[in-house]
Scaffold this motif. Structure first.
Motif, PDB file in Angstrom:
ATOM      1  N   ALA A   1      48.183 -52.857  48.066  1.00 27.21           N
ATOM      2  CA  ALA A   1      49.190 -52.775  47.006  1.00 27.21           C
ATOM      3  C   ALA A   1      49.470 -54.144  46.403  1.00 27.21           C
ATOM      4  N   ALA A   2      49.512 -55.167  47.237  1.00 25.45           N
ATOM      5  CA  ALA A   2      49.741 -56.523  46.728  1.00 25.45           C
ATOM      6  C   ALA A   2      48.590 -56.981  45.848  1.00 25.45           C
ATOM      7  N   ALA A   3      47.356 -56.676  46.257  1.00 30.10           N
ATOM      8  CA  ALA A   3      46.191 -57.049  45.448  1.00 30.10           C
ATOM      9  C   ALA A   3      46.198 -56.310  44.117  1.00 30.10           C
ATOM     10  N   GLU A   4      46.574 -55.031  44.162  1.00 29.15           N
ATOM     11  CA  GLU A   4      46.644 -54.239  42.925  1.00 29.15           C
ATOM     12  C   GLU A   4      47.705 -54.806  41.988  1.00 29.15           C
ATOM     13  N   ALA A   5      48.866 -55.137  42.526  1.00 31.28           N
ATOM     14  CA  ALA A   5      49.933 -55.683  41.687  1.00 31.28           C
ATOM     15  C   ALA A   5      49.528 -57.024  41.081  1.00 31.28           C
ATOM     16  N   GLU A   6      48.849 -57.842  41.878  1.00 31.53           N
ATOM     17  CA  GLU A   6      48.395 -59.137  41.359  1.00 31.53           C
ATOM     18  C   GLU A   6      47.388 -58.954  40.230  1.00 31.53           C
ATOM     19  N   ALA A   7      46.445 -58.009  40.405  1.00 32.40           N
ATOM     20  CA  ALA A   7      45.445 -57.763  39.369  1.00 32.40           C
ATOM     21  C   ALA A   7      46.084 -57.238  38.090  1.00 32.40           C
TER      22      ALA A   7
ATOM     23  N   GLU B  74      49.153 -57.780  37.051  1.00 35.79           N
ATOM     24  CA  GLU B  74      49.892 -58.862  36.387  1.00 35.79           C
ATOM     25  C   GLU B  74      48.950 -59.792  35.632  1.00 35.79           C
ATOM     26  N   LYS B  75      47.796 -60.066  36.219  1.00 44.10           N
ATOM     27  CA  LYS B  75      46.812 -60.893  35.524  1.00 44.10           C
ATOM     28  C   LYS B  75      46.340 -60.211  34.251  1.00 44.10           C
ATOM     29  N   ALA B  76      46.102 -58.894  34.335  1.00 41.56           N
ATOM     30  CA  ALA B  76      45.667 -58.155  33.151  1.00 41.56           C
ATOM     31  C   ALA B  76      46.755 -58.139  32.084  1.00 41.56           C
ATOM     32  N   ARG B  77      48.001 -58.002  32.502  1.00 41.08           N
ATOM     33  CA  ARG B  77      49.102 -58.046  31.532  1.00 41.08           C
ATOM     34  C   ARG B  77      49.127 -59.387  30.807  1.00 41.08           C
ATOM     35  N   ALA B  78      48.913 -60.456  31.581  1.00 39.82           N
ATOM     36  CA  ALA B  78      48.914 -61.785  30.967  1.00 39.82           C
ATOM     37  C   ALA B  78      47.771 -61.930  29.971  1.00 39.82           C
ATOM     38  N   VAL B  79      46.608 -61.389  30.323  1.00 38.41           N
ATOM     39  CA  VAL B  79      45.456 -61.467  29.413  1.00 38.41           C
ATOM     40  C   VAL B  79      45.730 -60.689  28.136  1.00 38.41           C
ATOM     41  N   VAL B  80      46.253 -59.468  28.288  1.00 41.52           N
ATOM     42  CA  VAL B  80      46.536 -58.631  27.109  1.00 41.52           C
ATOM     43  C   VAL B  80      47.587 -59.290  26.223  1.00 41.52           C
ATOM     44  N   ALA B  81      48.626 -59.852  26.843  1.00 43.07           N
ATOM     45  CA  ALA B  81      49.689 -60.480  26.061  1.00 43.07           C
ATOM     46  C   ALA B  81      49.197 -61.724  25.325  1.00 43.07           C
TER      47      ALA B  81
ATOM     48  N   VAL C  25      39.681 -55.792  34.912  1.00 38.53           N
ATOM     49  CA  VAL C  25      40.875 -55.051  35.332  1.00 38.53           C
ATOM     50  C   VAL C  25      41.244 -53.993  34.300  1.00 38.53           C
ATOM     51  N   LEU C  26      41.189 -54.356  33.022  1.00 34.27           N
ATOM     52  CA  LEU C  26      41.501 -53.397  31.965  1.00 34.27           C
ATOM     53  C   LEU C  26      40.507 -52.243  31.976  1.00 34.27           C
TER      54      LEU C  26
END
Length: 706
Positions: A85-91, A93-100, A161-162
């Motif tokens: 779950a921690a790895a999924e959440a980290e991935a 968040e990284k994808a959110r940062a890339v999209v933003a 990730v996306l």
């Protein structure tokens, strides 16, 4: 106090009278040997025999053990889930940062990404209302404007990730389409996307593979006419410019046709069998790279649809072997097509191809050195496909071929490079199974580090950290990791590594995987001309032998280490002689009641194979061999280490279940026959008879019911 009193002249024990005040108490001098060292005196102590436990007490002990093991297993599962779950959440968040960071002009906006996440969760964690609404909206958008829908737009960016979340969301949308009776319309929409690919080749490949992955999710919901229409479109993709698209198309065809055949929507001896026959003929007649890819894709799609039984029923492997042996100039690409077909079969059948793929892997490894580059390239693709889909129980059956390839010298180093990559793949996919195989692997990796070819050296350096991920010992995996890898790469770092090991406090036992990395360095140090290094390496070997948790962990190193210690017992340096004597004693003590694990697995495998031959004479020989070594690996994995009651309760029923699952794919057989013949009594008993005496005593004390 008792030991001090025992040395007093007036008797001994705690009840002895103290010396009168003012008198000097005489204490006997301890006995010493010729060198002036104190002699250790051992006294025999009579320990009364414990009475045997009653049935009620045994039941209580077993229940307590099982409860502790259950709690331990639940804790480990919870820890693994937390890490995932921690790895999924980290991935995410990284994808959110890339999209933003991409701005408004990108294919996917932050709001779109949240919709994708919501739909993706519906396929993995229940059917929440928000997730269902997001999935339904995405499906409606796909049906209204396929090419411009969010599901297709999310496949365009080269963001892992996306893409993974978009494919999950697509799977949820396909499930919703099948449930709502919209499978036919959804297939038509996806086909329209395939008919109008983007102009950029890389983007077109990403979109097509994602769409084909979604198409396979419609399996079991399509009519025969739609299936035939898609089959014709997919066959055109088999030999396209993109090998990835062709392979995904073959997988989509096999995924769609398999349930159609089982459900009676399509006859087995109609289009699927026709596709197989035409593809096998095309393999032998291939005269271009495109024709080779098309033929291989057809073989994979057809056999994936018909099932593993079609391999023997229609002589698939025989036809491929004939094509590999072909020297015809008219069919210059026949050998390439046959080699690619092995990879297509491995991807289409996955574990179902292992009975035939595992024996074929040595042939593929040899083809890596083929003079025809296109055949060598095809062998690389096929070997990677086979390793990617390999089950953990078959790892030990394939590592021998990889080790043989690592020993190949010449040919530009290609065989060594590819085998190092394949070993790294196994370490990533199955670290627990690959770890015990590393005592044989690491010396070969060291040879590759010393290869004159710079590319081979680089491949070996890249493989070491990946292989080191299999280590279970916490100190070796973290504190000593960099020192060990550095010393393996550079022999002049041996002294620094040995010193670091001696300064490390070990709080965990030493497993065979850790020893695989440590022992080459220690053995190198013992062979060195520097007396100080020899002494420290010998002390280090002594300490490590005292830390092993199972004698089978030290077994591979006894033939290498013991002769060196025997030689140094008469070393000119007294310090080295003393350290060597201690190390030798600890090595022999650690080896102890040693039973060769390979011998145990071989004996159990032969037992299973003979039992199957008697029970199912029609079972193909490759399948019987495969079942023998995987069932032996299953019992070894679950029962060969620490003896636990819970292991026996879980592993013993799993073995006949595995036999039943594989055998019934190829013949009609009653489960009770398999269970009786196979492992519940025969193989398990045979396995236990090969255990060390210490483990056998544990089994007798726990009296685990059969």
């Amino acid at each position: 106090r008792g030991a001090a009193a025992a040395r007093r002249g007036g008797g001994g024990g705690e009840g002895a009278a103290p010396a009168p005040a003012g008198e000097v108490e005489e204490v006997a001098e301890p006995e010493v040997d010729a060198d002036g060292k104190p002699v250790r005196v051992f006294h025999e102590v009579d320990i009364p025999e414990r009475p045997p436990l009653s049935e009620e007490e045994l039941a209580a002990v077993r229940a307590s053990i099982e409860e502790r093991e259950r709690i331990s297993a639940a804790y480990e599962a919870g820890e693994a889930a937390t890490r995932a779950a921690a790895a999924e959440a980290e991935a995410v968040e990284k994808a959110r940062a890339v999209v933003a960071s991409k701005g408004a002009g990108w294919k996917v906006s932050p709001a779109d990404f949240e919709r994708i996440l919501s739909a993706a969760r519906s396929s993995a964690a229940g059917k929440a209302e928000a997730a269902e609404a997001a999935t339904a909206a995405m499906l409606d958008e796909l049906l209204a404007a396929a090419g411009g829908s969010l599901l297709v737009r999310a496949l365009v960016p080269d963001t892992k990730v996306l893409r993974e979340r978009a494919i999950r969301a697509g799977a949820a949308a396909m499930a919703a389409a099948a449930a709502a009776g919209k499978a036919e319309a959804t297939l038509a929409a996806l086909e329209s996307v395939l008919d109008a690919p983007p102009s950029d080749a890389a983007v077109a490949e990403r979109v097509a593979t994602g769409v084909l992955s979604s198409v396979s999710r419609l399996a079991g919901s399509l009519q025969a006419a739609s299936l035939l229409r898609f089959l014709g479109r997919a066959r055109a993709l088999f030999g396209g410019e993109s090998a990835a698209v062709g392979m995904e198309a073959a997988l989509a065809v096999s995924a769609l046709l398999r349930p159609a055949i089982c459900g009676g929507v399509m006859a087995e001896d109609a289009e699927p069998l026709s596709l197989l026959r035409e593809s096998l003929a095309a393999v032998k007649a291939a005269s271009s790279a495109a024709e080779a890819r098309a033929a291989a894709g057809g073989v994979g799609a057809a056999v994936g649809s018909l099932g593993a039984a079609a391999i023997g029923a229609h002589g698939v492997l025989q036809a491929l072997s004939e094509a590999l042996d072909s020297k015809s100039k008219e069919a210059a690409h026949a050998r390439e097509a046959a080699t690619l077909s092995y990879g297509a079969l491995a991807r289409a059948l996955r574990h179902g191809f292992e009975p035939y793929g595992v024996p074929a892997l040595p042939k593929l490894i040899r083809l890596l050195a083929d003079k025809d580059k296109k055949v060598a390239d095809a062998a690389t693709v096929a070997a990677e496909a086979m390793i990617e889909g390999l089950s953990t129980l078959s790892v030990k059956a394939v590592v021998g071929a990889l080790y043989e390839g690592m020993g190949v010298v010449g040919g530009g180093g290609r065989v060594r490079i590819e085998c190092l990559k394949l070993a790294g793949m196994l370490a990533t996919q199955a670290p627990g199974t690959m770890g015990p195989c590393l005592p044989e692997c690491i010396p070969l990796v060291i040879e590759c580090l010393n290869d004159s070819n710079a590319k081979v050296q680089t491949a070996a350096e890249e493989a070491l950290p990946v292989l080191c991920s299999c280590v279970q010992n916490a100190e070796v995996a973290s504190t000593l990791r960099d020192f060990i890898i550095d010393a393996l790469k550079k022999p002049d770092k041996t002294f620094d590594c040995v010193e670091e090991v001696l300064m490390t406090t070990f709080c965990n036992p030493m497993d065979g995987t850790s020893l695989a990395f440590m022992m080459p360095i220690i053995i190198r140090g013992i062979k060195d001309a520097n007396y100080e290094l020899v002494k420290k390496a010998t002390v280090c070997a002594s300490n490590l032998c005292a830390l092993i948790k199972d004698s089978s962990d030290i077994a591979p190193f006894v033939p290498l280490l013991l002769p060196l210690l025997e030689k140094n017992v008469e070393h000119s340096s007294p310090n080295i002689r003393e350290a060597t004597q201690t190390a030798r004693e600890r090595l022999l003590e650690g080896a102890g009641d040693l039973v060769d694990p390979a011998k145990r697995g071989t004996a159990v495998g032969a037992c299973v194979r003979d039992s199957l031959a008697a029970a199912v004479p029609s079972l193909p020989e490759p399948v019987a061999t495969y079942l023998s070594h995987t069932c032996a690996a299953l019992l070894e994995e679950r029962l060969g280490g620490v003896v636990r009651v819970q292991n026996f309760r879980h592993a013993v029923p799993r073995a006949p279940t595995r036999l039943h699952t594989v055998v019934t794919r190829r013949s009609v057989l009653n489960r009770a026959v398999v269970t009786t013949v196979a492992l519940r009594t025969i193989a398990t008993t045979h396995h236990n008879s090969q255990l060390m005496r210490r483990m056998m005593r544990v089994l007798r004390r726990t009296t685990v019911p059969a």
